[in-house]
Motif scaffolding. Structure first.
Motif, PDB file in Angstrom:
ATOM      1  N   GLY A 142       0.889  -1.141  -0.036  1.00  0.00           N
ATOM      2  CA  GLY A 142      -0.052  -0.159   0.037  1.00  0.00           C
ATOM      3  C   GLY A 142       0.858   1.331   0.026  1.00  0.00           C
ATOM      4  O   GLY A 142       2.031   1.332  -0.357  1.00  0.00           O
ATOM      5  N   GLY A 143       0.366   2.504   0.306  1.00  0.00           N
ATOM      6  CA  GLY A 143       1.094   3.670   0.540  1.00  0.00           C
ATOM      7  C   GLY A 143       1.675   3.704   1.739  1.00  0.00           C
ATOM      8  O   GLY A 143       1.291   3.104   2.940  1.00  0.00           O
ATOM      9  N   PHE A 144       2.704   4.653   1.770  1.00  0.00           N
ATOM     10  CA  PHE A 144       3.546   4.624   3.163  1.00  0.00           C
ATOM     11  C   PHE A 144       3.654   6.293   3.147  1.00  0.00           C
ATOM     12  O   PHE A 144       4.359   6.943   2.504  1.00  0.00           O
ATOM     13  N   ASP A 145       3.169   7.012   4.294  1.00  0.00           N
ATOM     14  CA  ASP A 145       3.192   8.317   4.608  1.00  0.00           C
ATOM     15  C   ASP A 145       3.831   8.418   5.904  1.00  0.00           C
ATOM     16  O   ASP A 145       3.639   7.862   6.962  1.00  0.00           O
ATOM     17  N   ALA A 146       4.849   9.374   5.981  1.00  0.00           N
ATOM     18  CA  ALA A 146       5.736   9.414   7.404  1.00  0.00           C
ATOM     19  C   ALA A 146       5.762  10.912   7.489  1.00  0.00           C
ATOM     20  O   ALA A 146       6.335  11.667   6.769  1.00  0.00           O
ATOM     21  N   ARG A 147       5.311  11.334   8.889  1.00  0.00           N
ATOM     22  CA  ARG A 147       5.578  12.618   9.302  1.00  0.00           C
ATOM     23  C   ARG A 147       6.742  12.299  10.448  1.00  0.00           C
ATOM     24  O   ARG A 147       6.241  12.220  11.565  1.00  0.00           O
ATOM     25  N   THR A 148       7.864  12.803  10.130  1.00  0.00           N
ATOM     26  CA  THR A 148       8.813  12.317  11.063  1.00  0.00           C
ATOM     27  C   THR A 148      10.358  13.175  10.556  1.00  0.00           C
ATOM     28  O   THR A 148      10.300  13.906   9.659  1.00  0.00           O
ATOM     29  N   GLY A 149      11.316  13.232  11.718  1.00  0.00           N
ATOM     30  CA  GLY A 149      12.472  13.923  11.558  1.00  0.00           C
ATOM     31  C   GLY A 149      13.314  13.152  10.691  1.00  0.00           C
ATOM     32  O   GLY A 149      14.013  13.578   9.845  1.00  0.00           O
ATOM     33  N   ILE A 150      13.235  11.924  11.060  1.00  0.00           N
ATOM     34  CA  ILE A 150      14.435  10.884  10.748  1.00  0.00           C
ATOM     35  C   ILE A 150      13.611   9.684   9.840  1.00  0.00           C
ATOM     36  O   ILE A 150      13.042   9.037  10.850  1.00  0.00           O
ATOM     37  N   LEU A 151      14.134   9.605   8.632  1.00  0.00           N
ATOM     38  CA  LEU A 151      13.180   8.180   8.188  1.00  0.00           C
ATOM     39  C   LEU A 151      14.231   7.320   7.380  1.00  0.00           C
ATOM     40  O   LEU A 151      15.172   7.769   6.547  1.00  0.00           O
ATOM     41  N   THR A 152      14.608   6.372   8.058  1.00  0.00           N
ATOM     42  CA  THR A 152      15.567   5.303   7.688  1.00  0.00           C
ATOM     43  C   THR A 152      14.989   3.890   7.169  1.00  0.00           C
ATOM     44  O   THR A 152      14.184   3.356   7.682  1.00  0.00           O
ATOM     45  N   PHE A 153      15.560   3.582   5.962  1.00  0.00           N
ATOM     46  CA  PHE A 153      15.117   2.153   5.300  1.00  0.00           C
ATOM     47  C   PHE A 153      16.481   1.380   5.344  1.00  0.00           C
ATOM     48  O   PHE A 153      17.347   1.842   4.875  1.00  0.00           O
ATOM     49  N   THR A 154      16.128   0.305   5.892  1.00  0.00           N
ATOM     50  CA  THR A 154      17.103  -0.923   5.783  1.00  0.00           C
ATOM     51  C   THR A 154      16.850  -2.138   4.963  1.00  0.00           C
ATOM     52  O   THR A 154      17.345  -3.061   4.604  1.00  0.00           O
ATOM     53  N   GLY A 155      15.619  -1.771   4.187  1.00  0.00           N
ATOM     54  CA  GLY A 155      15.342  -2.753   3.242  1.00  0.00           C
ATOM     55  C   GLY A 155      13.676  -2.762   3.130  1.00  0.00           C
ATOM     56  O   GLY A 155      12.958  -1.568   3.268  1.00  0.00           O
ATOM     57  N   ALA A 199      12.095  16.043   6.689  1.00  0.00           N
ATOM     58  CA  ALA A 199      12.706  14.676   7.057  1.00  0.00           C
ATOM     59  C   ALA A 199      13.940  14.500   6.240  1.00  0.00           C
ATOM     60  O   ALA A 199      14.077  14.783   5.296  1.00  0.00           O
ATOM     61  N   GLN A 200      15.019  13.809   7.242  1.00  0.00           N
ATOM     62  CA  GLN A 200      16.102  13.332   6.806  1.00  0.00           C
ATOM     63  C   GLN A 200      16.215  11.914   6.366  1.00  0.00           C
ATOM     64  O   GLN A 200      15.679  11.089   7.160  1.00  0.00           O
ATOM     65  N   ILE A 201      16.159  11.523   5.109  1.00  0.00           N
ATOM     66  CA  ILE A 201      15.907  10.286   4.688  1.00  0.00           C
ATOM     67  C   ILE A 201      17.277   9.502   4.379  1.00  0.00           C
ATOM     68  O   ILE A 201      18.237  10.144   3.859  1.00  0.00           O
ATOM     69  N   GLN A 202      17.312   8.534   4.851  1.00  0.00           N
ATOM     70  CA  GLN A 202      18.499   7.602   4.818  1.00  0.00           C
ATOM     71  C   GLN A 202      18.120   6.038   4.265  1.00  0.00           C
ATOM     72  O   GLN A 202      17.019   5.587   4.459  1.00  0.00           O
ATOM     73  N   GLY A 203      19.099   5.592   3.384  1.00  0.00           N
ATOM     74  CA  GLY A 203      18.900   4.341   2.757  1.00  0.00           C
ATOM     75  C   GLY A 203      17.630   4.178   1.874  1.00  0.00           C
ATOM     76  O   GLY A 203      17.006   3.015   1.731  1.00  0.00           O
ATOM     77  N   GLN A 204      17.263   5.263   1.199  1.00  0.00           N
ATOM     78  CA  GLN A 204      16.337   5.240   0.264  1.00  0.00           C
ATOM     79  C   GLN A 204      16.456   4.314  -0.842  1.00  0.00           C
ATOM     80  O   GLN A 204      15.573   3.561  -1.524  1.00  0.00           O
ATOM     81  N   ASP A 205      17.736   3.977  -1.326  1.00  0.00           N
ATOM     82  CA  ASP A 205      18.019   3.316  -2.344  1.00  0.00           C
ATOM     83  C   ASP A 205      18.030   1.910  -1.904  1.00  0.00           C
ATOM     84  O   ASP A 205      17.959   0.656  -2.728  1.00  0.00           O
ATOM     85  N   LYS A 206      17.812   1.451  -0.754  1.00  0.00           N
ATOM     86  CA  LYS A 206      17.546  -0.012   0.031  1.00  0.00           C
ATOM     87  C   LYS A 206      16.026  -0.350   0.158  1.00  0.00           C
ATOM     88  O   LYS A 206      15.750  -1.560   0.292  1.00  0.00           O
ATOM     89  N   VAL A 207      15.013   0.487  -0.467  1.00  0.00           N
ATOM     90  CA  VAL A 207      13.676   0.045  -0.601  1.00  0.00           C
ATOM     91  C   VAL A 207      13.148   0.225  -1.809  1.00  0.00           C
ATOM     92  O   VAL A 207      13.545   1.111  -2.338  1.00  0.00           O
ATOM     93  N   LYS A 208      12.270  -0.561  -2.235  1.00  0.00           N
ATOM     94  CA  LYS A 208      11.617  -0.538  -3.575  1.00  0.00           C
ATOM     95  C   LYS A 208      10.305  -0.029  -3.589  1.00  0.00           C
ATOM     96  O   LYS A 208       9.398  -0.439  -2.707  1.00  0.00           O
ATOM     97  N   VAL A 209      10.134   1.009  -4.182  1.00  0.00           N
ATOM     98  CA  VAL A 209       8.840   1.726  -4.195  1.00  0.00           C
ATOM     99  C   VAL A 209       8.264   1.683  -5.570  1.00  0.00           C
ATOM    100  O   VAL A 209       8.835   2.055  -6.573  1.00  0.00           O
TER     101      VAL A 209
END
Length: 286
Positions: A161-174, A187-197
């Motif tokens: 489904g969709g993913f909505d995040a209201r946050t200061g730090i958003l980290t994807f590890t997979g 938001a500071q996004i980390q690891g965006q290349d590790k999640v398939k959107v």
């Protein structure tokens, strides 16, 4: 969706209260261990509460430490300093506390708020997830949309489904997101290349902390008021509620027609009363 949350809770408490009037277990104490099956709704409140027996109904639990190790057949309402949901819920899951851990299968939606919120890799959520907290760790599989308001979020979940995040730090590890990924503008996004959107990636307007906290307080107050009101009806008017159950089940069509008639007639009656009580005196004066 946020406006639907109080309505959903209202329906759960009100209609759940009618069903619980027929049979319910109430227990309180310092330390409670429920390891026997219960074919009814269960209310537990204590310092340390452990549920390992099968509950054939709704489960309401509150305490300093709450552990639920056996999935009830219906919804779970769990609140405490430390809450561990080890085997999911048969329907919706509502949880609040300082630290919350969720494992197992939840057969519908999850509404959770707290300090530290952890979705174990074994968690399987068949509906949507709504989270308000400080630190959120999201894993496992979610078959619906995810909406999070938190200071920091870490996700490796597979979200269908969709993913909505209201946050200061958003980290994807997979993990993966089948639809859109939306995040707050600061938001500071980390690891965006590790999640398939699978959908679009976009920013959403920044919500003020005061606005978010006010919405959460309103939601919490409404939930507690309805929960206490429903429990009060069960305790104070069990015979009356049981009579309502029998009337609805044995005279279903008349009950439905009376309900529809009430929805139509009462607003009209209120309107005409307002017109006659207010309009006529004004007309006489002028």
């Amino acid at each position: 969706m946020k406006r639907l949350i109080p309505l959903l809770i209202f329906l759960v408490v009100i209609f759940g209260s009618i069903g619980m009037a027929a049979a319910a277990t109430f227990q309180s104490g310092s330390s409670i261990v429920m390891d026997q099956p219960k074919i009814e709704d269960v209310f537990l409140w204590g310092q340390n509460v452990t549920v390992s027996g099968q509950v054939e109904g709704e489960l309401f639990v509150g305490g300093q430490s709450v552990t639920i190790s056996k999935q009830p057949t219906r919804g779970v309402f769990a609140f405490g300093a430390n809450v561990a949901i080890n085997d999911g819920a048969g329907y919706n899951l509502f949880a609040g506390g300082n630290q919350i851990t969720i494992k197992g299968t939840v057969n519908h939606d999850v509404y959770v708020s707290g300090g530290t919120i952890i979705f174990d890799p074994s968690s399987q959520i068949k509906g949507s997830v709504r989270i308000a907290g400080n630190s959120v760790v999201l894993a496992g599989h979610i078959n619906g949309d995810v909406s999070i308001t938190a200071n920091e979020v870490q996700s490796s979940a597979d979200v269908n489904g969709g993913f909505d995040a209201r946050t200061g730090i958003l980290t994807f590890t997979g993990g993966s997101i089948s639809k859109d990924l939306r995040y707050s503008g600061d938001a500071q996004i980390q690891g965006q290349d590790k999640v398939k959107v699978g959908g679009k990636i976009a920013q959403i307007p920044i919500a003020s902390p005061q606005s978010t906290q006010a919405q959460f307080r309103t939601w919490l107050y409404q939930f507690l008021a309805l929960l206490v009101g429903g429990a009060g009806l069960i305790i104070l008017l069990p015979k009356k509620l049981h009579s309502v159950i029998e009337t609805v089940t044995t005279k279903w069509w008349p009950s439905l027609l009376w309900g529809i008639g009430g929805l139509i007639i009462l607003p009209l009656a209120a309107f005409f009363m307002a017109v006659t009580l207010i309009g006529i005196p004004i007309g006489l004066i002028t």
